[in-house]
Design a protein around this motif. Structure first.
Motif, PDB file in Angstrom:
ATOM      1  N   LYS A  52       0.613  -1.184   0.165  1.00 51.86           N
ATOM      2  CA  LYS A  52      -0.143   0.022   0.071  1.00 51.86           C
ATOM      3  C   LYS A  52       0.772   1.226  -0.020  1.00 51.86           C
ATOM      4  N   TRP A  53       2.113   1.022  -0.096  1.00 50.34           N
ATOM      5  CA  TRP A  53       3.021   2.291   0.105  1.00 50.34           C
ATOM      6  C   TRP A  53       2.947   3.064  -1.482  1.00 50.34           C
ATOM      7  N   ILE A  54       2.731   4.273  -1.465  1.00 42.72           N
ATOM      8  CA  ILE A  54       2.958   5.223  -2.542  1.00 42.72           C
ATOM      9  C   ILE A  54       3.753   6.384  -2.117  1.00 42.72           C
ATOM     10  N   PRO A  55       4.332   6.792  -3.325  1.00 41.23           N
ATOM     11  CA  PRO A  55       5.327   7.578  -2.867  1.00 41.23           C
ATOM     12  C   PRO A  55       5.168   9.299  -2.668  1.00 41.23           C
ATOM     13  N   TRP A  56       4.683   9.559  -1.327  1.00 40.95           N
ATOM     14  CA  TRP A  56       4.111  10.697  -1.042  1.00 40.95           C
ATOM     15  C   TRP A  56       5.360  11.620  -0.811  1.00 40.95           C
ATOM     16  N   GLU A  57       6.558  10.888  -0.619  1.00 42.87           N
ATOM     17  CA  GLU A  57       8.091  11.626  -0.211  1.00 42.87           C
ATOM     18  C   GLU A  57       8.352  12.484  -1.689  1.00 42.87           C
ATOM     19  N   PHE A  58       7.955  11.957  -2.832  1.00 45.25           N
ATOM     20  CA  PHE A  58       8.366  12.716  -3.802  1.00 45.25           C
ATOM     21  C   PHE A  58       7.464  13.562  -4.312  1.00 45.25           C
ATOM     22  N   MET A  59       6.378  14.057  -3.879  1.00 37.00           N
ATOM     23  CA  MET A  59       5.186  15.022  -4.362  1.00 37.00           C
ATOM     24  C   MET A  59       5.480  16.230  -3.976  1.00 37.00           C
ATOM     25  N   GLY A  60       6.724  16.894  -3.416  1.00 30.79           N
ATOM     26  CA  GLY A  60       6.914  18.174  -2.996  1.00 30.79           C
ATOM     27  C   GLY A  60       6.717  19.142  -4.513  1.00 30.79           C
ATOM     28  N   SER A  61       7.118  18.746  -5.475  1.00 32.94           N
ATOM     29  CA  SER A  61       7.081  19.539  -6.813  1.00 32.94           C
ATOM     30  C   SER A  61       5.995  19.724  -7.276  1.00 32.94           C
ATOM     31  N   LEU A  62       4.917  18.488  -7.066  1.00 38.12           N
ATOM     32  CA  LEU A  62       3.459  18.812  -7.592  1.00 38.12           C
ATOM     33  C   LEU A  62       2.967  19.801  -6.755  1.00 38.12           C
ATOM     34  N   PHE A  63       3.089  19.503  -5.240  1.00 38.07           N
ATOM     35  CA  PHE A  63       2.416  20.425  -4.228  1.00 38.07           C
ATOM     36  C   PHE A  63       2.745  21.949  -4.699  1.00 38.07           C
ATOM     37  N   TYR A  64       3.808  22.348  -5.191  1.00 39.86           N
ATOM     38  CA  TYR A  64       4.162  23.674  -5.410  1.00 39.86           C
ATOM     39  C   TYR A  64       3.793  23.939  -6.806  1.00 39.86           C
ATOM     40  N   HIS A  65       3.481  23.282  -7.723  1.00 43.16           N
ATOM     41  CA  HIS A  65       3.135  23.270  -8.941  1.00 43.16           C
ATOM     42  C   HIS A  65       1.957  24.524  -9.206  1.00 43.16           C
ATOM     43  N   LYS A  66       2.013  25.405  -9.987  1.00 39.92           N
ATOM     44  CA  LYS A  66       1.218  26.444 -10.298  1.00 39.92           C
ATOM     45  C   LYS A  66      -0.315  25.724 -10.785  1.00 39.92           C
ATOM     46  N   ASN A  67      -0.098  24.729 -11.263  1.00 39.80           N
ATOM     47  CA  ASN A  67      -1.635  23.864 -11.675  1.00 39.80           C
ATOM     48  C   ASN A  67      -2.101  22.629 -10.818  1.00 39.80           C
ATOM     49  N   SER A  68      -1.591  22.854  -9.803  1.00 43.53           N
ATOM     50  CA  SER A  68      -1.946  21.837  -8.870  1.00 43.53           C
ATOM     51  C   SER A  68      -3.444  21.847  -8.251  1.00 43.53           C
ATOM     52  N   PHE A  69      -3.767  20.768  -7.813  1.00 44.67           N
ATOM     53  CA  PHE A  69      -5.218  20.856  -7.239  1.00 44.67           C
ATOM     54  C   PHE A  69      -5.073  19.732  -5.976  1.00 44.67           C
ATOM     55  N   ASN A  70      -4.914  20.214  -4.906  1.00 45.14           N
ATOM     56  CA  ASN A  70      -4.462  19.057  -3.847  1.00 45.14           C
ATOM     57  C   ASN A  70      -5.367  19.436  -2.854  1.00 45.14           C
ATOM     58  N   PHE A  71      -6.160  18.322  -2.288  1.00 43.01           N
ATOM     59  CA  PHE A  71      -6.928  18.451  -1.192  1.00 43.01           C
ATOM     60  C   PHE A  71      -6.884  17.284  -0.214  1.00 43.01           C
ATOM     61  N   CYS A  72      -7.606  17.357   0.997  1.00 43.22           N
ATOM     62  CA  CYS A  72      -7.586  16.114   1.757  1.00 43.22           C
ATOM     63  C   CYS A  72      -8.883  16.021   2.582  1.00 43.22           C
ATOM     64  N   PHE A  73      -9.362  15.110   3.068  1.00 46.54           N
ATOM     65  CA  PHE A  73     -10.273  14.793   3.912  1.00 46.54           C
ATOM     66  C   PHE A  73      -9.802  14.672   5.342  1.00 46.54           C
ATOM     67  N   LYS A  74     -10.545  15.464   6.323  1.00 46.97           N
ATOM     68  CA  LYS A  74     -10.507  15.335   7.654  1.00 46.97           C
ATOM     69  C   LYS A  74     -11.670  15.049   8.487  1.00 46.97           C
ATOM     70  N   LEU A  75     -11.494  14.073   9.356  1.00 44.38           N
ATOM     71  CA  LEU A  75     -12.689  13.884  10.243  1.00 44.38           C
ATOM     72  C   LEU A  75     -12.823  14.942  11.180  1.00 44.38           C
ATOM     73  N   LEU A  76     -14.186  15.306  11.357  1.00 42.20           N
ATOM     74  CA  LEU A  76     -14.324  16.304  12.475  1.00 42.20           C
ATOM     75  C   LEU A  76     -13.774  16.124  13.824  1.00 42.20           C
TER      76      LEU A  76
END
Length: 212
Positions: A52-76
């Protein structure tokens, strides 16, 4: 980008999604992914089983990309920790009048038993479709699913198409996704939106996105 304001579209997609989730009585909300959230995803990823491991370690460049759309779900009741997260990019095909919303990463970290279990991609699609519609994308592409089993799940459950035959890129067009959204909302008791919500002038964004 032809006068498309991605940050405004991002804000609206999150806002309308939360309106739906609130009306449905769910105990989670969706929000923009912050750098602190991304660090949490990285830490949680290290604790996942190898399959189940996926490479979150390497997502820094996408995080800062001007065309990125990044979101998360948080329990209340755990609002400071992402229960699940998704990272995407608005992409325009060179020399073609076609734009896509590419899903690069999505994962449920299962920090606590919740309705997100088994439904993370479905709820993510709600938010993705709202963004896709406002950004005038031709469709959504899921890039490099973690394995063949997950790819088959997207294909069989959500009717994505394996456009390369290798399960490296899965695609579904905007028209069929918009139709799926309305059917999915209306067919599930827990996610039925009241007639007042669908007709209220203050909620035109929801009404428009649920229309075929």
């Amino acid at each position: 980008m032809n006068d498309i304001n991605l940050r405004e579209i991002e804000h609206n997609a999150l806002e309308v999604s939360n309106l739906l989730f609130e009306k449905a009585g769910y105990n989670f909300r969706v929000s923009k992914l912050t750098i602190a959230d991304l660090d949490w995803c990285r830490a949680m990823s290290r604790q996942q089983p190898k399959n189940k491991w996926i490479p979150w370690e390497f997502m820094g460049s996408l995080f800062y990309h001007k065309n990125s759309f990044n979101f998360c779900f948080k329990l209340l009741d755990l609002s400071n920790k992402p229960a699940a997260a998704c990272m995407c990019q608005y992409s325009k095909v060179i020399n073609a009048e076609q734009d896509y919303l590419d899903v690069e990463m999505i994962q449920n970290f299962a920090i606590k038993t919740s309705v997100l279990d088994g439904n993370t991609f479905r709820f993510a699609l709600y938010t993705l479709i709202f963004f896709m519609r406002d950004a005038r994308c031709h469709g959504i592409r899921v890039m490099s699913p973690i394995n063949s089993k997950v790819a088959d799940y997207y294909i069989n459950k959500y009717n994505f198409v394996d456009i390369l035959g290798s399960k490296e890129i899965l695609y579904r067009d905007s028209k069929s996704l918009s139709a799926w959204l309305r059917v999915d909302v209306e067919s599930r008791k827990s996610l039925i939106v009241s007639e007042q919500l669908l007709s209220d002038n203050e909620n035109n964004d929801v009404n428009e996105c649920l229309e075929d």
